[in-house]
Design an enzyme around this catalytic site. Structure first.
Site, mmCIF file in Angstrom:
data_model
loop_
_atom_site.group_PDB
_atom_site.id
_atom_site.type_symbol
_atom_site.label_atom_id
_atom_site.label_comp_id
_atom_site.label_asym_id
_atom_site.label_seq_id
_atom_site.Cartn_x
_atom_site.Cartn_y
_atom_site.Cartn_z
ATOM 1 N N SER A 50 0.830 -1.205 0.000
ATOM 2 C CA SER A 50 0.000 0.000 0.000
ATOM 3 C C SER A 50 0.861 1.250 0.000
ATOM 4 O O SER A 50 2.054 1.226 0.347
ATOM 5 C CB SER A 50 -0.921 0.025 1.216
ATOM 6 N N ASP A 84 -1.299 -0.951 -3.805
ATOM 7 C CA ASP A 84 -2.631 -0.775 -3.233
ATOM 8 C C ASP A 84 -2.868 0.636 -2.693
ATOM 9 O O ASP A 84 -1.962 1.277 -2.156
ATOM 10 C CB ASP A 84 -2.806 -1.783 -2.093
#
Length: 289
Positions: A50, A84
């Site tokens: 992420s 992400d």
């Protein structure tokens, strides 16, 4: 084996009526645990990095990405890399060169029109680079900011849910390959108490016309996850469940060994706990209905 493509794994799962599990990783131990759990389950898996994980690593994407790719390429099952919750266009443009086959572009914080425009531009760029792209519509709350503090939980409120007609228009207007939908799950939940809106999910699939993604799955009980997959979810994102397993194992080890200073034994214990959690969760989401 060579890195797999996220889009291929998700499409195959959707066609089979199952889902592929996608786990967010922060450390090398996370990466090794996800791949080890997938091998134990005999199923493909997606490793997710992420934007918050990149920020935690000083804004540097490549160290964790390269480590993840190295572990994935030695795996006995197909493993894909996914970038992400990307909000930074600068980070987005690093995805292809860092080995990622897919990216989730997150403009869901913006008003609908701005989300659509920003995501459309991101999708055009991603497709030109050969990347599969996911976006989010609705409000899957609870995602931590860079400082690690999550905003108040809000995704259980009906007003935060994804609207099917907006989903239809959003996919058509952006050209995204998959859509993360808000149906009652929330990021960063440590208790598995979320109740999903399965009736809404049943309307979202035909409206969107692309594979659907469930974020915040750590807080969703097994039976709810199975029902979501049966209802059309093809990619299940999991992060907090690994952190719970890791932290619990470390706490237990240090409580039993208060004089320990070598990090390897407690990190090994944490990695084993995460591996077991991964294998179990893959079994939940990948089983044919």
């Amino acid at each position: 084996m060579p890195l797999a493509a996220s889009g291929t794994l998700v499409s195959r799962a959707a066609d089979a009526g199952t889902a592929v599990a996608a786990f967010n990783v922060i450390t090398l131990e996370h990466v090794e645990a996800v791949v080890g759990g997938a091998e134990a389950a005999g199923s493909p898996v997606i490793l997710q990095v992420s934007e918050n994980a990149v920020l935690f690593r000083g804004g540097r994407l490549l160290p964790l990405a390269r480590a993840a790719a190295a572990v994935a390429e030695q795996a006995a099952v197909p493993v894909a890399l996914h970038l992400d919750h990307v909000q930074s266009d600068e980070l987005l443009r690093q995805a292809a060169d860092a080995g990622f086959s897919s990216v989730m572009y997150d403009a869901a914080r913006l008003p609908y029109g701005e989300n659509l425009a920003a995501t459309h531009a991101a999708a055009d760029w991603a497709h030109a680079q050969g990347l599969w792209i996911e976006a989010e519509l609705g409000e899957v709350g609870g995602k931590a900011e860079a400082g690690g503090v999550a905003p108040p939980l809000s995704a259980h409120a009906p007003a935060a849910r994804t609207d099917p007609e907006e989903a239809r228009a959003f996919v058509a207007g952006t050209g995204v390959d998959a859509l993360a939908v808000a149906i009652g799950s929330t990021h960063a939940m440590t208790r598995r108490t979320a109740a999903l809106d399965h009736e809404l999910l049943g309307r979202l699939g035909p409206a969107a016309g692309v594979p659907l993604v469930l974020h915040g799955s750590s807080g969703v009980p097994d039976d709810e996850l199975r029902a979501a997959v049966t209802g059309g979810i093809a990619k299940v994102n999991i992060g907090t469940a690994l952190n719970v397993a890791m932290t619990t194992a470390i706490r237990e080890f240090l409580a039993a060994h208060p004089d320990a200073v070598d990090c390897r034994p407690y990190l090994a214990s944490a990695r084993t706990a995460m591996t077991e959690a991964v294998a179990r969760l893959i079994g939940v989401v990948s089983a044919a209905p």
